[in-house]
Design an enzyme around this catalytic site. Structure first.
Site, PDB file in Angstrom:
ATOM      1  N   LYS A 263      31.285  32.007  41.176  1.00  0.00           N
ATOM      2  CA  LYS A 263      32.718  31.703  41.304  1.00  0.00           C
ATOM      3  C   LYS A 263      32.945  30.782  42.509  1.00  0.00           C
ATOM      4  O   LYS A 263      32.602  31.117  43.634  1.00  0.00           O
ATOM      5  CB  LYS A 263      33.511  33.005  41.483  1.00  0.00           C
ATOM      6  CG  LYS A 263      34.998  32.777  41.782  1.00  0.00           C
ATOM      7  CD  LYS A 263      35.750  34.095  42.021  1.00  0.00           C
ATOM      8  CE  LYS A 263      37.166  33.842  42.530  1.00  0.00           C
ATOM      9  NZ  LYS A 263      37.888  35.089  42.877  1.00  0.00           N
ATOM     10  N   ASP A 268      42.062  30.526  47.587  1.00  0.00           N
ATOM     11  CA  ASP A 268      42.844  31.309  46.633  1.00  0.00           C
ATOM     12  C   ASP A 268      44.135  31.784  47.277  1.00  0.00           C
ATOM     13  O   ASP A 268      44.140  32.753  48.039  1.00  0.00           O
ATOM     14  CB  ASP A 268      42.008  32.512  46.146  1.00  0.00           C
ATOM     15  CG  ASP A 268      42.749  33.310  45.080  1.00  0.00           C
ATOM     16  OD1 ASP A 268      43.772  32.816  44.567  1.00  0.00           O
ATOM     17  OD2 ASP A 268      42.282  34.424  44.766  1.00  0.00           O
ATOM     18  N   LYS A 275      49.818  35.517  47.148  1.00  0.00           N
ATOM     19  CA  LYS A 275      49.360  36.631  47.993  1.00  0.00           C
ATOM     20  C   LYS A 275      50.266  36.757  49.216  1.00  0.00           C
ATOM     21  O   LYS A 275      50.952  35.792  49.582  1.00  0.00           O
ATOM     22  CB  LYS A 275      47.932  36.344  48.484  1.00  0.00           C
ATOM     23  CG  LYS A 275      46.856  36.419  47.422  1.00  0.00           C
ATOM     24  CD  LYS A 275      45.509  36.014  48.032  1.00  0.00           C
ATOM     25  CE  LYS A 275      44.406  35.935  46.983  1.00  0.00           C
ATOM     26  NZ  LYS A 275      43.975  37.245  46.469  1.00  0.00           N
ATOM     27  N   ASP A 286      36.462  32.707  48.964  1.00  0.00           N
ATOM     28  CA  ASP A 286      36.502  33.001  47.531  1.00  0.00           C
ATOM     29  C   ASP A 286      35.524  32.124  46.730  1.00  0.00           C
ATOM     30  O   ASP A 286      35.472  32.208  45.508  1.00  0.00           O
ATOM     31  CB  ASP A 286      37.937  32.850  47.003  1.00  0.00           C
ATOM     32  CG  ASP A 286      38.252  33.845  45.897  1.00  0.00           C
ATOM     33  OD1 ASP A 286      37.479  34.800  45.723  1.00  0.00           O
ATOM     34  OD2 ASP A 286      39.263  33.653  45.195  1.00  0.00           O
ATOM     35  N   ASP A 345      46.833  35.420  40.229  1.00  0.00           N
ATOM     36  CA  ASP A 345      45.840  35.747  41.258  1.00  0.00           C
ATOM     37  C   ASP A 345      44.554  36.297  40.636  1.00  0.00           C
ATOM     38  O   ASP A 345      43.557  36.473  41.329  1.00  0.00           O
ATOM     39  CB  ASP A 345      46.446  36.751  42.254  1.00  0.00           C
ATOM     40  CG  ASP A 345      45.653  36.824  43.555  1.00  0.00           C
ATOM     41  OD1 ASP A 345      44.755  35.980  43.755  1.00  0.00           O
ATOM     42  OD2 ASP A 345      45.927  37.733  44.359  1.00  0.00           O
ATOM     43  N   GLU A 347      42.430  34.774  38.932  1.00  0.00           N
ATOM     44  CA  GLU A 347      41.984  33.446  38.494  1.00  0.00           C
ATOM     45  C   GLU A 347      40.463  33.351  38.372  1.00  0.00           C
ATOM     46  O   GLU A 347      39.958  32.531  37.613  1.00  0.00           O
ATOM     47  CB  GLU A 347      42.496  32.380  39.467  1.00  0.00           C
ATOM     48  CG  GLU A 347      41.648  32.146  40.724  1.00  0.00           C
ATOM     49  CD  GLU A 347      41.519  33.361  41.623  1.00  0.00           C
ATOM     50  OE1 GLU A 347      42.390  34.250  41.558  1.00  0.00           O
ATOM     51  OE2 GLU A 347      40.539  33.453  42.387  1.00  0.00           O
ATOM     52  N   ARG A 349      38.165  35.323  37.069  1.00  0.00           N
ATOM     53  CA  ARG A 349      37.629  35.621  35.733  1.00  0.00           C
ATOM     54  C   ARG A 349      37.956  34.498  34.750  1.00  0.00           C
ATOM     55  O   ARG A 349      37.226  34.293  33.788  1.00  0.00           O
ATOM     56  CB  ARG A 349      38.169  36.970  35.249  1.00  0.00           C
ATOM     57  CG  ARG A 349      39.636  36.990  35.010  1.00  0.00           C
ATOM     58  CD  ARG A 349      40.233  38.385  35.069  1.00  0.00           C
ATOM     59  NE  ARG A 349      40.220  38.934  36.436  1.00  0.00           N
ATOM     60  CZ  ARG A 349      40.671  40.138  36.764  1.00  0.00           C
ATOM     61  NH1 ARG A 349      41.160  40.940  35.833  1.00  0.00           N
ATOM     62  NH2 ARG A 349      40.636  40.563  38.007  1.00  0.00           N
TER      63      ARG A 349
HETATM   64 ZN    ZN Z   1      40.030  34.814  43.763  1.00  0.00          ZN
HETATM   65 MN    MN Z   2      42.773  35.673  43.168  1.00  0.00          MN
END
Ligand code: ZN
Ligand code: MN
Length: 493
Positions: A263, A268, A275, A286, A345, A347, A349
């Protein structure tokens, strides 16, 4: 750092710094005993007057002891000898090396490898020590206008050993080089580390290493491939999403590859499902999964492992913007399955599912994705364990064993049909998030894109990130040690 082995008596060793282990209850390691005898009981006196107890990670430095060639003697507490485990051995050595690299010493000799320890042989201990020393010797000061004094960095390290262990040193150093690369990339601020920067680093890596090649799929190609989810996540950012494809060919072309999918969300914000501000700066981490894929490729290429590995890094920045994807949007993934977004959020996956669909074209031996995927895994396991999910129990077991051997610990989490309930959507094939059992339902989501092959998902949202305790240390570079161990095992099968 130059790491060599020594069979010399520690008393006679000319070095700037000697490091020896002491246990609780006045028990001395063999090297400490020799030194104590030569120095008229300097160590035992210290213990007798209560200045040193040998408890775990206690450290004291003594200078210019009589009859000792070394300038400094560092005593390191390893706790109770009969309770020592590989995990505690690593912990004490980590503390010792981080203290060592703060001393103005350019060379040192370490006698920890002589400590007898169940389930490890001398080679394993030499490997751990080589790895931990190289990791401790690495400083992240790119963004300090005043650089820390590089002259303090250690140049030479001798490790006590009764056998020649050249492979152990090479493996330890290679893992450390991979870990250090992963840490470097993850620690990079998000105004530097963009999807383009990650792609450039992958290309740079391919120039530095043999048998490594890279191609970067740009937005136009992602559109052609119908990667609707990766494109959606990246559409609110000024930096276009990409898919970085990195090939390491260490075996015959017909040998099926292990595919690692990392990933690569370079920042993020949560997107429209924004967030809260507290700690949002940590969302630069991230892309730690992507960093661990590049780090692992570096390690295995340095070791010239006879194996084929493909790294896939879907990378994007998740930003709120007039063009950003929204809660309520329905996306069509590369697989054709449709997804109703109920939280922007979630995101990670989404970018992973398209890369996992793409992975099938390589006829993979195994696919492993690595992602800082959920806060829920941190709630479940804290910072110590990687969370492992798999559609095959044998694969989960292999990864957990690799985690134990490399002391990059992992825990097998459940992945069963029942948890799919939470992903039901009125309007599409599924939603993209479910609060209940968040780490497990995230894995359930991914499992809908990995039916064609043997697959595991590593949620490293705890293990890769700096824990509250050692935030100053930055990213950990995990699970590079686990992945390299696993790939060594696959390559020798
Ligand atoms: Zn993330
Ligand atoms: Mn996220």
């Amino acid at each position: 750092m130059n790491i060599t082995l020594t069979k010399q008596n520690p008393v006679l060793l000319e070095t700037e710094c000697l490091m020896v282990a002491i246990f609780e209850n006045g028990l001395l390691s063999p090297a400490a005993q020799l030194i104590d005898q030569a120095t008229d009981g300097a160590i035992k006196k210290l213990i007798a007057q209560g200045d040193f107890t040998g408890e775990m990670s206690q450290i004291i430095t003594l200078y210019h002891l009589p009859n000792l060639k070394a300038k400094r003697l560092v005593l390191v507490g390893f706790g109770a000898q009969d309770k020592l485990t590989p995990a505690l051995f690593v912990k004490a050595a980590q503390t010792a090396f981080s203290a060592l690299v703060k001393l103005p010493a350019k060379n040192a000799a370490c006698f920890f490898s002589e400590i007898a320890l169940d389930t490890t042989d001398e080679a394993a201990r030499v490997r751990f020590l080589s790895q931990l020393a190289e990791i401790a010797n690495n400083k992240f000061d790119q963004f300090k206008s005043q650089k820390s004094d590089k002259t303090y960095l250690l140049a030479d390290l001798q490790l006590a050993a009764t056998h020649d262990n050249p492979i152990a040193i090479a493996q330890g150093k290679a893992v450390a080089n991979g870990v250090n690369l992963a840490r470097l990339l993850a620690n990079m601020p998000c105004n530097v580390c963009t999807p383009t920067y990650l792609a450039e680093q992958a290309i740079k890596l391919s120039h530095e290493l043999t048998n490594v090649s890279v191609q970067v799929l740009e937005k136009e190609q992602l559109i052609e491939l119908k990667m609707g989810c990766l494109l959606a996540v990246g559409q609110g950012s000024a930096h276009s999403p990409k898919l970085i494809e990195i090939h390491y060919q260490g075996a015959a072309a017909e040998q099926t590859p292990v595919v690692l999918v990392g990933k690569g969300i370079t920042f993020d914000t949560g997107g429209i499902s924004l967030k809260s501000p507290a700690g949002m700066e940590d969302m630069k981490f991230d892309m730690a999964g992507a960093a661990s894929v590049l780090g692992t490729i570096k390690s295995i290429a340095e070791l010239k492992l006879p194996i084929n590995v493909i790294g896939l890094i879907p990378t994007a920045e998740n930003m709120p913007d007039g063009n950003a994807y929204r809660p309520g949007d329905i996306l069509t993934s590369m697989s054709g399955q449709t997804i109703e977004v109920n939280n922007t959020d979630a995101e990670g996956r989404l970018i992973l599912c398209d890369a996992l669909t793409y992975a099938a074209r390589f006829n993979p031996h195994t696919v492993i994705d690595i992602a800082t995927l959920t806060g829920a895994i941190v709630m479940s396991l804290g910072y110590l364990f990687n969370g492992i999910f798999s559609n095959q129990n044998t694969l989960a077991h292999e990864l957990i064993v690799a985690g134990q051997k490399s002391q990059d610990l992992a825990w097998h989490m459940p992945l069963v049909e029942e948890y799919n309930e939470g992903l039901k959507s009125h309007y599409a094939d599924m939603t993209n998030s479910c609060k209940l059992a968040g780490a497990i339902t995230a894995a359930c989501f991914l499992s809908r894109f990995t039916k064609a092959y043997r697959w595991a998902h590593i949620d490293c949202a705890g293990s890769a990130m700096p824990s509250d305790m050692n935030k100053a240390g930055g990213a950990t570079g995990r699970p590079v040690p686990l992945l390299v161990e696993y790939l060594i095992n696959v390559s020798t099968r």
